[in-house]
Design a protein around this motif. Structure first.
Motif, PDB file in Angstrom:
ATOM      1  N   ILE A 280      44.414  38.702  65.258  1.00 30.64           N
ATOM      2  CA  ILE A 280      45.791  38.797  65.758  1.00 30.64           C
ATOM      3  C   ILE A 280      46.764  38.302  64.697  1.00 30.64           C
ATOM      4  O   ILE A 280      47.780  38.948  64.402  1.00 30.64           O
ATOM      5  CB  ILE A 280      45.956  37.965  67.042  1.00 30.64           C
ATOM      6  CG1 ILE A 280      45.073  38.512  68.169  1.00 30.64           C
ATOM      7  CG2 ILE A 280      47.423  37.915  67.459  1.00 30.64           C
ATOM      8  CD1 ILE A 280      45.483  39.851  68.692  1.00 30.64           C
ATOM      9  N   LEU A 281      46.483  37.157  64.108  1.00 26.63           N
ATOM     10  CA  LEU A 281      47.384  36.563  63.128  1.00 26.63           C
ATOM     11  C   LEU A 281      47.444  37.368  61.834  1.00 26.63           C
ATOM     12  O   LEU A 281      48.446  37.325  61.117  1.00 26.63           O
ATOM     13  CB  LEU A 281      46.931  35.129  62.823  1.00 26.63           C
ATOM     14  CG  LEU A 281      47.053  34.143  63.991  1.00 26.63           C
ATOM     15  CD1 LEU A 281      46.231  32.891  63.722  1.00 26.63           C
ATOM     16  CD2 LEU A 281      48.510  33.789  64.244  1.00 26.63           C
TER      17      LEU A 281
ATOM     18  N   LYS B  89      58.214  30.474  61.410  1.00 31.10           N
ATOM     19  CA  LYS B  89      58.169  30.605  62.856  1.00 31.10           C
ATOM     20  C   LYS B  89      57.365  31.839  63.239  1.00 31.10           C
ATOM     21  O   LYS B  89      57.591  32.935  62.709  1.00 31.10           O
ATOM     22  CB  LYS B  89      59.594  30.712  63.418  1.00 31.10           C
ATOM     23  CG  LYS B  89      59.654  30.756  64.938  1.00 31.10           C
ATOM     24  CD  LYS B  89      61.105  30.793  65.426  1.00 31.10           C
ATOM     25  CE  LYS B  89      61.169  30.815  66.946  1.00 31.10           C
ATOM     26  NZ  LYS B  89      62.584  30.861  67.433  1.00 31.10           N
ATOM     27  N   MET B  90      56.438  31.685  64.179  1.00 28.44           N
ATOM     28  CA  MET B  90      55.561  32.788  64.539  1.00 28.44           C
ATOM     29  C   MET B  90      56.349  33.925  65.191  1.00 28.44           C
ATOM     30  O   MET B  90      57.216  33.695  66.048  1.00 28.44           O
ATOM     31  CB  MET B  90      54.457  32.313  65.489  1.00 28.44           C
ATOM     32  CG  MET B  90      53.441  33.393  65.849  1.00 28.44           C
ATOM     33  SD  MET B  90      52.048  32.786  66.830  1.00 28.44           S
ATOM     34  CE  MET B  90      51.141  31.871  65.570  1.00 28.44           C
ATOM     35  N   ILE B  91      56.041  35.161  64.798  1.00 29.08           N
ATOM     36  CA  ILE B  91      56.657  36.341  65.390  1.00 29.08           C
ATOM     37  C   ILE B  91      56.302  36.384  66.875  1.00 29.08           C
ATOM     38  O   ILE B  91      55.158  36.137  67.266  1.00 29.08           O
ATOM     39  CB  ILE B  91      56.164  37.615  64.669  1.00 29.08           C
ATOM     40  CG1 ILE B  91      56.602  37.580  63.197  1.00 29.08           C
ATOM     41  CG2 ILE B  91      56.683  38.878  65.351  1.00 29.08           C
ATOM     42  CD1 ILE B  91      55.955  38.645  62.344  1.00 29.08           C
ATOM     43  N   SER B  92      57.277  36.710  67.716  1.00 32.27           N
ATOM     44  CA  SER B  92      57.092  36.626  69.171  1.00 32.27           C
ATOM     45  C   SER B  92      55.938  37.489  69.662  1.00 32.27           C
ATOM     46  O   SER B  92      55.142  37.071  70.512  1.00 32.27           O
ATOM     47  CB  SER B  92      58.386  37.029  69.889  1.00 32.27           C
ATOM     48  OG  SER B  92      59.399  36.097  69.637  1.00 32.27           O
TER      49      SER B  92
ATOM     50  N   LEU C   1      47.208  25.381  64.520  1.00 31.45           N
ATOM     51  CA  LEU C   1      46.739  26.313  63.496  1.00 31.45           C
ATOM     52  C   LEU C   1      46.823  25.668  62.127  1.00 31.45           C
ATOM     53  O   LEU C   1      47.800  24.988  61.795  1.00 31.45           O
ATOM     54  CB  LEU C   1      47.595  27.586  63.494  1.00 31.45           C
ATOM     55  CG  LEU C   1      47.806  28.302  64.823  1.00 31.45           C
ATOM     56  CD1 LEU C   1      48.718  29.502  64.628  1.00 31.45           C
ATOM     57  CD2 LEU C   1      46.477  28.739  65.412  1.00 31.45           C
ATOM     58  N   LYS C   2      45.807  25.910  61.319  1.00 31.31           N
ATOM     59  CA  LYS C   2      45.802  25.436  59.940  1.00 31.31           C
ATOM     60  C   LYS C   2      45.398  26.583  59.023  1.00 31.31           C
ATOM     61  O   LYS C   2      44.414  27.276  59.283  1.00 31.31           O
ATOM     62  CB  LYS C   2      44.826  24.265  59.786  1.00 31.31           C
ATOM     63  CG  LYS C   2      44.834  23.658  58.385  1.00 31.31           C
ATOM     64  CD  LYS C   2      43.913  22.443  58.299  1.00 31.31           C
ATOM     65  CE  LYS C   2      43.953  21.836  56.905  1.00 31.31           C
ATOM     66  NZ  LYS C   2      43.028  20.672  56.795  1.00 31.31           N
ATOM     67  N   ASN C   3      46.192  26.803  57.983  1.00 30.67           N
ATOM     68  CA  ASN C   3      45.942  27.882  57.015  1.00 30.67           C
ATOM     69  C   ASN C   3      45.904  29.253  57.696  1.00 30.67           C
ATOM     70  O   ASN C   3      45.046  30.090  57.405  1.00 30.67           O
ATOM     71  CB  ASN C   3      44.641  27.638  56.248  1.00 30.67           C
ATOM     72  CG  ASN C   3      44.681  26.361  55.431  1.00 30.67           C
ATOM     73  OD1 ASN C   3      45.684  26.073  54.777  1.00 30.67           O
ATOM     74  ND2 ASN C   3      43.609  25.589  55.477  1.00 30.67           N
ATOM     75  N   ALA C   4      46.841  29.485  58.601  1.00 32.11           N
ATOM     76  CA  ALA C   4      46.940  30.784  59.275  1.00 32.11           C
ATOM     77  C   ALA C   4      47.599  31.798  58.353  1.00 32.11           C
ATOM     78  O   ALA C   4      48.408  31.443  57.490  1.00 32.11           O
ATOM     79  CB  ALA C   4      47.754  30.648  60.556  1.00 32.11           C
ATOM     80  N   PRO C   5      47.270  33.100  58.494  1.00 33.11           N
ATOM     81  CA  PRO C   5      47.895  34.135  57.662  1.00 33.11           C
ATOM     82  C   PRO C   5      49.415  34.111  57.775  1.00 33.11           C
ATOM     83  O   PRO C   5      49.975  34.092  58.878  1.00 33.11           O
ATOM     84  CB  PRO C   5      47.320  35.435  58.230  1.00 33.11           C
ATOM     85  CG  PRO C   5      46.020  35.033  58.843  1.00 33.11           C
ATOM     86  CD  PRO C   5      46.242  33.661  59.389  1.00 33.11           C
ATOM     87  N   GLY C   6      50.099  34.125  56.635  1.00 39.72           N
ATOM     88  CA  GLY C   6      51.549  34.049  56.623  1.00 39.72           C
ATOM     89  C   GLY C   6      52.232  35.270  57.194  1.00 39.72           C
ATOM     90  O   GLY C   6      53.412  35.195  57.576  1.00 39.72           O
ATOM     91  N   SER C   7      51.517  36.404  57.299  1.00 38.92           N
ATOM     92  CA  SER C   7      52.124  37.631  57.817  1.00 38.92           C
ATOM     93  C   SER C   7      52.515  37.503  59.289  1.00 38.92           C
ATOM     94  O   SER C   7      53.291  38.316  59.789  1.00 38.92           O
ATOM     95  CB  SER C   7      51.164  38.815  57.651  1.00 38.92           C
ATOM     96  OG  SER C   7      49.944  38.575  58.342  1.00 38.92           O
ATOM     97  N   ALA C   8      51.988  36.490  59.981  1.00 39.34           N
ATOM     98  CA  ALA C   8      52.300  36.300  61.402  1.00 39.34           C
ATOM     99  C   ALA C   8      53.573  35.476  61.609  1.00 39.34           C
ATOM    100  O   ALA C   8      53.970  35.250  62.747  1.00 39.34           O
ATOM    101  CB  ALA C   8      51.131  35.618  62.113  1.00 39.34           C
ATOM    102  N   PHE C   9      54.223  35.061  60.520  1.00 47.13           N
ATOM    103  CA  PHE C   9      55.371  34.151  60.615  1.00 47.13           C
ATOM    104  C   PHE C   9      56.578  34.699  59.860  1.00 47.13           C
ATOM    105  O   PHE C   9      56.435  35.447  58.890  1.00 47.13           O
ATOM    106  CB  PHE C   9      55.008  32.773  60.042  1.00 47.13           C
ATOM    107  CG  PHE C   9      53.899  32.075  60.771  1.00 47.13           C
ATOM    108  CD1 PHE C   9      54.166  31.115  61.723  1.00 47.13           C
ATOM    109  CD2 PHE C   9      52.571  32.390  60.507  1.00 47.13           C
ATOM    110  CE1 PHE C   9      53.135  30.467  62.399  1.00 47.13           C
ATOM    111  CE2 PHE C   9      51.535  31.749  61.176  1.00 47.13           C
ATOM    112  CZ  PHE C   9      51.818  30.788  62.127  1.00 47.13           C
TER     113      PHE C   9
ATOM    114  N   SER D 209      47.491  43.138  57.852  1.00 42.19           N
ATOM    115  CA  SER D 209      46.398  43.507  56.957  1.00 42.19           C
ATOM    116  C   SER D 209      46.183  45.009  56.910  1.00 42.19           C
ATOM    117  O   SER D 209      46.353  45.711  57.905  1.00 42.19           O
ATOM    118  CB  SER D 209      45.100  42.825  57.409  1.00 42.19           C
ATOM    119  OG  SER D 209      44.000  43.296  56.662  1.00 42.19           O
ATOM    120  N   ASP D 210      45.783  45.517  55.733  1.00 42.45           N
ATOM    121  CA  ASP D 210      45.407  46.923  55.606  1.00 42.45           C
ATOM    122  C   ASP D 210      43.910  47.067  55.335  1.00 42.45           C
ATOM    123  O   ASP D 210      43.453  48.067  54.805  1.00 42.45           O
ATOM    124  CB  ASP D 210      46.211  47.606  54.493  1.00 42.45           C
ATOM    125  CG  ASP D 210      46.023  46.934  53.129  1.00 42.45           C
ATOM    126  OD1 ASP D 210      45.309  45.911  53.060  1.00 42.45           O
ATOM    127  OD2 ASP D 210      46.606  47.425  52.140  1.00 42.45           O
TER     128      ASP D 210
END
Length: 457
Positions: free
Chosen positions: A46-47, A93-96, A81-89, A51-52
């Protein structure tokens, strides 16, 4: 934030799940247990929404330092969360949409694994029990709506498709949305994202404020096909069989775009069901469609279906090439046919109870080398039963291509061996080779090594 592609965060839920029991907390927090591992894998998928990649092991290796921990507080649950993919933020702030889907994962894992004890509680379950389980999983996810007329169009197709095919899926989704129809897909990229993207624009034009973009996935596939952020209702079904049943129970019609082995599996699933005598008179609009450049793809599919399942199977669908308006009109008319049938038979609009699904299509198939070798791919059986085992063959190829356990089986024991009638296997081998040549087995840029051998001696 540690660097541009890793984020630490404490995230609160939004609507999907806000309280856990102490027992549920213990099960999900036990790092050596199956619940925690399953939750970790699905949460990372999800996070990693930007990704491609369709290689779950590569994703796991890239984010091998990712950690997720459930924090139970007096006012509810949070995720550390620790070291989560930055694409989710965005700006830390996390994308809704990502946050909603993240807690959907938590909700579905708890409900399916804990409440139903799937590993032990459904062995030998009846067809009716499995259908009721699918209903309860969807109800728990708040999928069902009070509607005046059927409106949910399931869109199937590949994650690895050409740009012109993707653009066509958007145009079809746009025409469906203009007719105030909603979209359900496997929730990933490619043909699963395009129709939703087109429909969002059309719904905005029609001032439709409650458009539904339903995504149905399962733990084995989610890491290879991370949900796209347009999805506003995500449900993680326990396995591929229950995922497929959820599609045809919650959906009112199906549009099939070009794809690979997974799309062929879906086609064989719905055709096998519609070929059963108990479903002869039940309306279920089914359209295969693509741009003009994909006409040859559908010619191959159509010929394969005719050769192995016969002309009756071919009569269950329409092929429409390069005409998104006609596709939408056919679906819209089909919704009226479904409405009239369900009213006459007093069936629910939100769940297709009257559709008969044989148990051969419901019980989970484990794609092991021994099970694949034993598939009955011969003509001396009812057509819907042949479709069921063909579906299992394609499901095994999907597992060997992208699912963690299937990839591990192939790495340890070599390719799956597919046996059966010589003439049938020749047709199957030709279709599979076409998928390989057209780069429909893996995303472009990654060399494909077949996870199967067709043994026709």
């Amino acid at each position: 934030m540690q660097n541009e592609d890793r984020v630490d965060a404490l995230v609160a839920p939004r609507g999907a799940l806000e309280m856990l029991s102490q027992d549920e907390m213990a099960r999900l927090s036990e790092e050596s247990g199956p619940f925690h591992d399953l939750f970790h894998r699905c949460a990372l998928a999800i996070l990693n929404c930007g990704s491609d990649s369709d290689d779950p092991q590569a994703v796991a290796d890239e984010f091998n330092d990712f950690e997720i921990r459930i924090v139970q507080q007096e006012r509810g649950v949070k995720l550390q969360l620790k070291n989560a993919p930055g694409s989710a933020f965005v700006d830390g702030k996390m994308i809704s949409s990502v946050r909603e889907m993240l807690f959907s994962v938590l909700r579905d894992i708890i409900f399916t694994q804990h409440e139903y004890s799937l590993d032990s509680g459904l062995q030998g379950a009846s067809s009716a029990k499995l259908t009721n389980l699918v209903f309860e999983l969807l109800r728990n996810a708040d999928v069902f709506r009070r509607i005046q007329s059927p409106d949910m169009i399931v869109c199937w197709g590949g994650h690895s498709i050409a740009r012109y095919e993707y653009d066509y899926t958007k145009r079809v989704g746009h025409e469906l949305g203009l007719r105030e129809l909603n979209i359900c897909t496997g929730c990933g990229p490619g043909a699963m994202k395009g129709p939703m993207k087109g429909a969002t624009i059309a719904h905005a034009k029609q001032r439709t404020k409650d458009g539904v973009y339903l995504g149905l996935t399962e733990p084995g596939i989610i890491a290879a096909e991370s949900p796209n952020p347009i999805v506003n209702q995500l449900v993680i079904m326990p396995d591929i069989e229950k995922r497929l049943e959820a599609f045809v129970r919650a959906g009112h019609g199906i549009v099939v775009f070009p794809g690979g082995a997974g799309t062929a599996e879906e086609i064989l699933y719905i055709l096998g069901i519609l070929l059963h005598p108990k479903n002869t008179d039940l309306p279920f609009p089914l359209v295969f469609t693509g741009p003009k450049e994909s006409a040859a793809y559908f010619e191959q599919i159509h010929a394969f279906i005719g050769d192995v399942l016969g002309t009756e199977a071919q009569s269950k669908y329409r092929i429409i090439i390069e005409d998104e308006v006609e596709v939408a009109r056919v679906m819209k008319q089909g919704m009226e046919d479904v409405r009239q049938y369900r009213k006459a038979h007093q069936d629910a609009f939100y769940y297709n109870w009257k559709l008969y699904i044989p148990e051969e299509f419901q019980h989970p198939f484990e794609p092991t080398h021994d099970n694949v070798r034993k598939l009955n791919l011969n003509f001396d059986q009812d057509t819907h039963l042949l479709a069921a085992d063909l579906r299992r063959a394609f499901s095994s190829i999907v597992a060997g291509n992208v699912k963690v356990q299937g990839v591990a089986h192939i790495k340890e024991f070599g390719p799956f061996e597919i046996h059966g009638d010589k003439a049938l296997l020749a047709k199957l081998d030709a279709l599979l080779q076409a998928f390989v040549d057209q780069q429909r087995m893996k995303l472009p840029g990654s060399a494909y090594v077949p996870c199967y051998k067709v043994i026709s001696e």
